[in-house]
Motif scaffolding. Structure first.
Motif, short mmCIF file in Angstrom:
data_model
loop_
_atom_site.label_atom_id
_atom_site.label_comp_id
_atom_site.label_asym_id
_atom_site.label_seq_id
_atom_site.Cartn_x
_atom_site.Cartn_y
_atom_site.Cartn_z
N ILE A 263 0.84 -1.20 0.00
CA ILE A 263 0.00 0.00 0.00
C ILE A 263 0.87 1.25 0.00
O ILE A 263 0.55 2.26 -0.63
N GLY A 264 2.01 1.17 0.68
CA GLY A 264 2.94 2.30 0.67
C GLY A 264 3.44 2.62 -0.72
O GLY A 264 3.56 3.80 -1.09
N HIS A 265 3.71 1.60 -1.53
CA HIS A 265 4.15 1.84 -2.91
C HIS A 265 3.04 2.53 -3.71
O HIS A 265 3.31 3.40 -4.54
N TYR A 266 1.79 2.14 -3.44
CA TYR A 266 0.67 2.80 -4.13
C TYR A 266 0.58 4.27 -3.72
O TYR A 266 0.39 5.15 -4.58
N VAL A 267 0.71 4.55 -2.44
CA VAL A 267 0.64 5.94 -1.97
C VAL A 267 1.72 6.78 -2.63
O VAL A 267 1.46 7.89 -3.11
N ASN A 268 2.94 6.27 -2.67
CA ASN A 268 4.04 7.02 -3.28
C ASN A 268 3.76 7.30 -4.75
O ASN A 268 4.01 8.40 -5.25
N ILE A 297 -9.90 1.25 -0.67
CA ILE A 297 -8.99 1.89 0.28
C ILE A 297 -9.62 3.20 0.72
O ILE A 297 -9.87 4.08 -0.11
N ARG A 298 -9.89 3.32 1.99
CA ARG A 298 -10.54 4.53 2.52
C ARG A 298 -9.58 5.28 3.44
O ARG A 298 -8.94 4.68 4.32
N GLU A 299 -9.50 6.57 3.23
CA GLU A 299 -8.69 7.41 4.12
C GLU A 299 -9.57 7.91 5.25
O GLU A 299 -10.61 8.54 5.01
N GLU A 300 -9.15 7.61 6.48
CA GLU A 300 -9.92 7.98 7.67
C GLU A 300 -9.05 8.82 8.60
O GLU A 300 -8.45 8.32 9.54
N ARG A 422 1.58 -3.04 -11.14
CA ARG A 422 0.31 -2.93 -11.86
C ARG A 422 -0.40 -4.29 -11.90
O ARG A 422 -1.59 -4.38 -11.59
N SER A 423 0.31 -5.31 -12.30
CA SER A 423 -0.32 -6.63 -12.38
C SER A 423 -0.55 -7.21 -10.99
O SER A 423 -1.54 -7.92 -10.75
N MET A 424 0.34 -6.92 -10.05
CA MET A 424 0.17 -7.43 -8.68
C MET A 424 -1.10 -6.87 -8.04
O MET A 424 -1.86 -7.62 -7.41
N TYR A 425 -1.34 -5.58 -8.20
CA TYR A 425 -2.56 -4.98 -7.62
C TYR A 425 -3.82 -5.59 -8.23
O TYR A 425 -4.79 -5.86 -7.53
N ARG A 426 -3.81 -5.80 -9.53
CA ARG A 426 -4.97 -6.38 -10.20
C ARG A 426 -5.15 -7.86 -9.85
O ARG A 426 -6.26 -8.42 -9.96
N ASP A 427 -4.06 -8.51 -9.43
CA ASP A 427 -4.08 -9.94 -9.17
C ASP A 427 -4.25 -10.25 -7.68
O ASP A 427 -3.92 -11.35 -7.23
N ILE A 428 -4.72 -9.27 -6.90
CA ILE A 428 -4.98 -9.54 -5.49
C ILE A 428 -6.21 -10.44 -5.39
O ILE A 428 -7.32 -10.07 -5.76
N ARG A 437 -2.71 -2.73 12.55
CA ARG A 437 -3.10 -1.33 12.78
C ARG A 437 -2.01 -0.53 13.48
O ARG A 437 -2.28 0.53 14.05
N ARG A 438 -0.78 -1.01 13.44
CA ARG A 438 0.29 -0.34 14.18
C ARG A 438 0.83 0.90 13.48
O ARG A 438 1.57 1.67 14.08
N GLY A 439 0.48 1.10 12.22
CA GLY A 439 0.99 2.24 11.47
C GLY A 439 -0.13 3.02 10.80
O GLY A 439 -1.28 2.98 11.23
N SER A 440 0.20 3.70 9.72
CA SER A 440 -0.78 4.56 9.05
C SER A 440 -1.59 3.82 8.00
O SER A 440 -2.51 4.39 7.43
N ARG A 441 -1.25 2.54 7.72
CA ARG A 441 -1.97 1.76 6.71
C ARG A 441 -2.49 0.49 7.36
O ARG A 441 -1.70 -0.39 7.74
N HIS A 442 -3.80 0.40 7.49
CA HIS A 442 -4.42 -0.72 8.18
C HIS A 442 -4.76 -1.79 7.16
O HIS A 442 -5.77 -1.70 6.45
N CYS A 443 -3.93 -2.82 7.10
CA CYS A 443 -4.05 -3.81 6.03
C CYS A 443 -3.85 -5.21 6.59
O CYS A 443 -2.98 -5.43 7.44
#
Length: 456
Positions: A263-268, A297-300, A422-428, A437-443
């Motif tokens: 998710i961090g790579h997506y944010v960047n 992905i929801r920003e809260e 690109r293919s990894m995200y589509r292939d989830i 939940r220990r950081g800024s991205r709850h995954c």
């Protein structure tokens, strides 16, 4: 210290040198000095912080570190020219010097039509208390005892755990005030505390290490030190006897703590700086399908006690809950004022980075995802920085476990996992309910249908 600040020292019960209203007064003084010297606009942030970190290794105290910081940052605009300066000295003379330096820089820089304060219409005007500050009255002796308890619990897991990188107990508390010449002034105190442990195992000369940690705003929300140590010890012991693999294409399951990096790579890639510099594989992705259809992905930003909660961003822009990805489709970027102007868009309140990102997940826990995967690699550690932000090419060293028939067969090491984001995200295929939940991205843990595993 300024004359204004000197009159408003913090209550002796706190460990901050200045009271909260004194920080705002200093920020106002900085802005007044800037405008008096010809700035057409200005912004200032005044902050103070302190912390304690104690590390215990093999039962002995290795380090005790205190930090106590304060600072002023001032950014001045002369028309479309920008200058910045900072100081750790709160005296009136130091403030005058910092303002003068920022003005000098501004007058010698090139004009930039995108530079400037945030749009006044976007600034936060009212905000709720997000419960972000919890002082931890922790003495050095108590921190040492927690560190020893944590490390002892780790080493007691298995007699093959023969060495330690130590157990660290830390606390951090800070406070700031941000103000600008649009009339905005706001700030708040926050805290972040943690316990960390890493131990080393030896199995006939083959060594492995693993770790675990807990982090929270409030010390009451931390996992017990003994549990942190036990988890670190169990994770290390499970890695002993690791093997290499033959090169193969197979499913890959990223354990939740490392899945947050995806998710961090997506944010960047979808942040303003990468987009306007055209250094992202997600250029013009707004409205495009990037993830599998079941991913949202929801920003809260307003989660109570959230690790990345904030009522406003680094420019005073109000933060708002929103879907940044809905049903796999990109609905929004991460923009501050400057990058938004470069792109012809509007700030999303992300100057300073993303706020709490909550990633949708299914009903499977980690064992359920293993069964769903059937055969493949469970990745628990990633090594190196082999991600190309321009192309999305992904190649990183990894360690974890080989999975057969939905159960862990044996630990693996010295492998490389490769693909393209690109293919990894589509292939989830699925995201687990074991949310970190220990950081800024709850995954939760992320199962990807196929990647290349390079081994022997």
């Amino acid at each position: 210290m300024t004359d204004t600040a000197a009159a408003t020292l913090a209550d002796p019960a706190t460990r901050f040198p200045l009271a909260a209203n004194a920080l705002a007064a200093v920020a106002s003084q900085v802005l007044e000095a800037a405008q008096a010297r010809g700035a057409t606009a200005a912004e200032a942030e005044v902050s103070q912080a302190f912390g304690l970190s104690v590390t215990v290794r093999k039962g002995e105290v290795e380090t005790i570190a205190y930090n106590r910081d304060k600072g002023i940052g001032v950014t001045i605009y002369v028309g479309a020219r920008r200058g910045h300066a900072s100081t750790a000295d709160f005296s009136s003379a130091a403030i005058e010097d910092a303002v003068t330096k920022a003005l000098t820089i501004a007058r010698y820089t090139a004009e930039d039509d995108c530079a400037g304060l945030a749009d006044p219409a976007l600034l936060a005007r009212n905000w709720a208390d997000l419960d972000l500050y919890f002082p931890w009255e922790l003495s050095v002796e108590e921190a040492i005892a927690l560190g020893r308890e944590c490390e002892a619990a780790a080493l007691a897991v298995d007699q093959r755990l023969t060495n330690s990188e130590g157990a660290t107990v830390s606390l951090h508390e800070g406070e700031f005030a941000y103000a600008n010449t649009h009339g905005f002034c706001g700030g708040y105190a926050s805290s972040r505390h943690g316990v960390y442990c890493a131990v080393i195992g030896d199995d006939d000369g083959a060594m492995q290490r693993e770790d675990w940690y807990t982090s929270a705003r409030s010390p009451q929300d931390l996992e017990p030190a003994a549990r942190v140590g036990r988890l670190a010890g169990e994770r290390t012991a499970r890695r002993l006897g690791a093997r290499q693999l033959q090169t193969v294409d197979c499913a890959v399951l990223f354990e939740a703590p490392v899945a947050t990096g995806l998710i961090g790579h997506y944010v960047n890639a979808s942040s303003g700086g990468s987009l306007y510099r055209k250094s992202s594989f997600l250029l013009d992705s707004l409205g495009q399908q990037v993830f599998a259809p079941h991913v949202t992905i929801r920003e809260e930003p307003h989660l109570v006690r959230g690790q990345a909660s904030a009522p406003f961003d680094d420019e005073g822009v109000a933060t708002r809950p929103r879907d940044v990805v809905r049903d796999g489709v990109v609905k929004g970027y991460f923009l501050g004022s400057y990058s938004a102007r470069k792109l012809g868009l509007v700030s999303t309140g992300n100057a300073g980075g993303n706020h709490n990102l909550v990633i949708s997940h299914g009903s499977d826990d980690l064992p359920g995802l293993l069964r769903r995967m059937g055969r493949g690699v469970l990745v628990t550690e990633l090594l190196g920085q082999g991600v190309n932000p321009v192309t999305g090419d992904y190649s990183r060293g990894a360690a974890g476990y080989w999975v057969e028939d939905g159960t862990i067969a044996y630990p693996v090491e010295e492998i490389t996992i490769a693909g393209n984001l690109r293919s990894m995200y589509r292939d989830i295929v699925a995201i687990g309910n074991d949310v970190d939940r220990r950081g800024s991205r709850h995954c939760g843990s992320v199962l990807i249908g196929a990647m290349t595993i390079a081994g022997n």
